[in-house]
Motif scaffolding. Structure first.
Motif, mmCIF file in Angstrom:
data_model
loop_
_atom_site.group_PDB
_atom_site.id
_atom_site.type_symbol
_atom_site.label_atom_id
_atom_site.label_comp_id
_atom_site.label_asym_id
_atom_site.label_seq_id
_atom_site.Cartn_x
_atom_site.Cartn_y
_atom_site.Cartn_z
ATOM 1 N N GLY A 1 -3.577 4.971 8.230
ATOM 2 C CA GLY A 1 -3.914 5.410 6.881
ATOM 3 C C GLY A 1 -3.571 6.870 6.651
ATOM 4 O O GLY A 1 -3.021 7.230 5.608
ATOM 5 N N ILE B 1 0.841 -1.201 0.000
ATOM 6 C CA ILE B 1 0.000 0.000 0.000
ATOM 7 C C ILE B 1 0.875 1.249 0.000
ATOM 8 O O ILE B 1 0.597 2.213 -0.711
ATOM 9 N N LEU C 1 -6.881 4.083 -1.086
ATOM 10 C CA LEU C 1 -6.038 2.922 -0.829
ATOM 11 C C LEU C 1 -5.557 2.895 0.619
ATOM 12 O O LEU C 1 -5.540 1.845 1.262
ATOM 13 N N CYS C 2 -5.206 4.070 1.127
ATOM 14 C CA CYS C 2 -4.738 4.146 2.513
ATOM 15 C C CYS C 2 -5.870 3.922 3.509
ATOM 16 O O CYS C 2 -5.614 3.592 4.675
ATOM 17 N N CYS C 3 -7.112 4.079 3.069
ATOM 18 C CA CYS C 3 -8.253 3.800 3.950
ATOM 19 C C CYS C 3 -8.377 2.316 4.262
ATOM 20 O O CYS C 3 -9.127 1.937 5.163
ATOM 21 N N GLN C 4 -7.662 1.472 3.516
ATOM 22 C CA GLN C 4 -7.661 0.045 3.812
ATOM 23 C C GLN C 4 -6.977 -0.249 5.134
ATOM 24 O O GLN C 4 -7.214 -1.290 5.743
#
Length: 102
Positions: A62, A3, A53-56
């Motif tokens: 994130g 990520i 993507l960082c919210c994953q």
């Protein structure tokens, strides 16, 4: 880990697209003007995709990864643009003399 790499790549492309939208930079590099719409889209969409993507990750991680990847990508983009500028300075057509007004 993947990520972080993908988010950094998204940010690097977005920052490079931002640099390519600057007319003075294009003149100094001797690059012909490029289509502006794709560059604007890259500059807007890629940071949003990096945020998604960082919210994953969890919230704190994130946010830290999103801002951190932007910082690292900024350093990468700056280094690449500096290398481009140094190579452009070695061209014989670029001078430090003022142009004559006819």
């Amino acid at each position: 880990m993947i990520i972080i790499i993908i988010a950094t790549s998204f940010w690097a492309v977005a920052l490079f697209a931002h640099a390519m939208l600057q007319p003075k930079f294009l003149r100094v590099q001797g690059i012909a003007p490029v289509p502006r719409l794709p560059l604007h889209l890259c500059r807007i969409v890629l940071p949003v995709l990096a945020a998604l993507l960082c919210c994953q990750l969890d919230l704190i991680s994130g946010v830290l990864v999103w801002f951190g990847s932007a910082s690292i990508a900024g350093l990468f983009a700056c280094a690449f643009l500096t290398i481009m500028s140094v190579r452009a300075m070695k061209r014989p057509t670029l001078t430090n003399q003022p142009t004559k007004i006819a």
